[in-house]
Design a protein around this motif. Sequence first.
Motif, PDB file in Angstrom:
ATOM      1  N   ALA A 203      -6.942  -1.672   5.350  1.00  0.00           N
ATOM      2  CA  ALA A 203      -5.603  -1.592   5.940  1.00  0.00           C
ATOM      3  C   ALA A 203      -5.309  -2.803   6.806  1.00  0.00           C
ATOM      4  N   LYS A 204      -6.328  -3.294   7.477  1.00  0.00           N
ATOM      5  CA  LYS A 204      -6.162  -4.473   8.328  1.00  0.00           C
ATOM      6  C   LYS A 204      -5.913  -5.725   7.493  1.00  0.00           C
ATOM      7  N   ASN A 205      -6.709  -5.897   6.427  1.00  0.00           N
ATOM      8  CA  ASN A 205      -6.572  -7.091   5.595  1.00  0.00           C
ATOM      9  C   ASN A 205      -5.307  -7.067   4.741  1.00  0.00           C
ATOM     10  N   CYS A 206      -4.802  -5.856   4.432  1.00  0.00           N
ATOM     11  CA  CYS A 206      -3.598  -5.725   3.603  1.00  0.00           C
ATOM     12  C   CYS A 206      -2.427  -5.189   4.422  1.00  0.00           C
ATOM     13  N   SER A 207      -2.408  -5.494   5.689  1.00  0.00           N
ATOM     14  CA  SER A 207      -1.393  -4.929   6.580  1.00  0.00           C
ATOM     15  C   SER A 207       0.022  -5.348   6.194  1.00  0.00           C
ATOM     16  N   LYS A 208       0.161  -6.508   5.557  1.00  0.00           N
ATOM     17  CA  LYS A 208       1.488  -7.002   5.202  1.00  0.00           C
ATOM     18  C   LYS A 208       1.974  -6.500   3.842  1.00  0.00           C
ATOM     19  N   SER A 209       1.109  -5.772   3.125  1.00  0.00           N
ATOM     20  CA  SER A 209       1.482  -5.360   1.766  1.00  0.00           C
ATOM     21  C   SER A 209       1.360  -3.858   1.517  1.00  0.00           C
ATOM     22  N   LEU A 210       0.437  -3.167   2.180  1.00  0.00           N
ATOM     23  CA  LEU A 210       0.137  -1.772   1.863  1.00  0.00           C
ATOM     24  C   LEU A 210       1.311  -0.849   2.195  1.00  0.00           C
ATOM     25  N   VAL A 211       1.866  -0.180   1.163  1.00  0.00           N
ATOM     26  CA  VAL A 211       2.994   0.720   1.375  1.00  0.00           C
ATOM     27  C   VAL A 211       2.681   2.156   0.938  1.00  0.00           C
ATOM     28  N   SER A 212       1.649   2.341   0.123  1.00  0.00           N
ATOM     29  CA  SER A 212       1.328   3.694  -0.351  1.00  0.00           C
ATOM     30  C   SER A 212      -0.177   3.899  -0.353  1.00  0.00           C
ATOM     31  N   LEU A 213      -0.633   4.965   0.298  1.00  0.00           N
ATOM     32  CA  LEU A 213      -2.062   5.255   0.396  1.00  0.00           C
ATOM     33  C   LEU A 213      -2.298   6.741   0.165  1.00  0.00           C
ATOM     34  N   LYS A 214      -3.073   7.051  -0.884  1.00  0.00           N
ATOM     35  CA  LYS A 214      -3.407   8.442  -1.203  1.00  0.00           C
ATOM     36  C   LYS A 214      -4.903   8.519  -1.465  1.00  0.00           C
ATOM     37  N   ILE A 215      -5.589   9.312  -0.662  1.00  0.00           N
ATOM     38  CA  ILE A 215      -7.047   9.375  -0.759  1.00  0.00           C
ATOM     39  C   ILE A 215      -7.534  10.815  -0.859  1.00  0.00           C
ATOM     40  N   SER A 216      -6.701  11.695  -1.403  1.00  0.00           N
ATOM     41  CA  SER A 216      -7.057  13.111  -1.457  1.00  0.00           C
ATOM     42  C   SER A 216      -7.832  13.441  -2.715  1.00  0.00           C
TER      43      SER A 216
END
Length: 498
Positions: A203-216
């Motif tokens: 999340a830190k390295n992709c802070s400028k790009s990450l818009v969707s995160l699903k880890i279920s």
Amino acid sequence: MNMEEHHSLDTVFSCVIPYIHDVDDRNSLSLVSRKLYELDGITRKQVTVHVHYLRNPSRLSQRFPNIKSLTLIGLWYATLGLKIKISPWIRELTVSCKVLKQLVICDMYVVDEDLELLGRTRGKDLRVLKIEGGNGVSKSGLVHVAKYCNQLRTFCFEDDFIDRVDICGNWLRELALHNKVIESLHISTLFDDTDVNDLTLLAKNCSKSLVSLKISPCSHSLVSLKTSRRCSLSKLGEALRHAVKLEDFDGAYFDEDDEFIGFKFPLNMRCLDVPIWKFYIPRMYVEDRGLQVVGQFCKKLRKLTYGGRATHMGLIALAEGCLNLENLDVTLLDISNEALDCIGTHLKNLGDFRMNLCKEDGITDLPLDSGIRALLNGCSKLESLNINLCPGGLTDIGLGYIGKYGHNLKFLSLTYVGESDAGLVGLSKGCPKLRELVMMSCPFNKPSVTAIVFNICSLRYLWFCNQYGDFVATRQDFEVSLKSCVLLLIILVFSTFC
């Protein structure tokens, strides 16, 4: 038409066809002439292949040499031993499809060696990689993806048997170290504290790009609510703090005993799935209230999956409140014709409807023939219908209604429906766009099903299962068997009179 006019028409088509993106429109155009067939082949950028129809992968690159997006679909209902291997397709991709940017693999048997070869040869070019049902993959295979596919914008991995192997581990850290541009990361996985640290780094390295995160954990995982290692929301505070552009999040649980001082969600959050952690829920707990709240406050909702065991009353409240629903998957204790009529009246944009009735006794408003008719009449955009009923839920008349009013249905799954072959005949007279049919626990036999339902000209494959066993049939199998029967009949007639 003289040669000059013919040449002018070819020029017009050459200019127009690259702007035609609808798959059905392109398929129709390619049948008009050899010239349009060739134009479609060299200009098509996105292709979906049902691999059980095309067993020779080299035909793909010969027909469509310039594709940028490829979706490979196996048989989702096949057991692990019957799943088609992806290996021949990966080997073909290493020598062809030079401009491929997006690869989606559904319900095929994928092993670590396949991902290594894909990563080494096409990894630097891939922007989207989705693997659903990759049963043969382990941590090692995902490490290859993380190392070589360092320009991925979207990575999705879902294993139907996620409890069989924990696929988290050092691969997630490798992904965080090698990729700085991830926009969507969806993984069905078992999570622990080590993975939280790696996720925070990503999340830190992709802070400028990450818009969707699903880890279920995946929806059809065999892991129970008690034993699945969903991560507590409080432990993801650092990761969410770095993901400043995050809009869609799913995969943690809210524990009332955790400490949330200073916890903040990203400002752009649009979609959030964070259940309250409950270990003990009565098995037949009626949760109409949940659907009523959703219907009251989520007016712009477009997709809902609800496993809370509601009744027809909750379903009515939902339909009256969420008029923009396009995808609805509900588990019910009770159902009525009124509820289905209400859906047809209010949900005009519904394209995918799945209803699972988890209780077989005590349902008074059966059969649901009139409700199904009202549903299909009202929801004219419906393309996928999956109804799991109890015995007596739908009669032959109801099957006839599905055939008559299911004008746009492409996928149809039915459980405990029909009474006799007359229902199959009624179904086969309609559904002009139906491509896949699944029938479970229905009172038909194999010869009747194969002989009748393939009268639906668009039907491509069928899965039929009852107390006597199950079988899978494709149109190709049916046509081959039909030709064999005709040939046998000719031989018998010839031998009789000669």
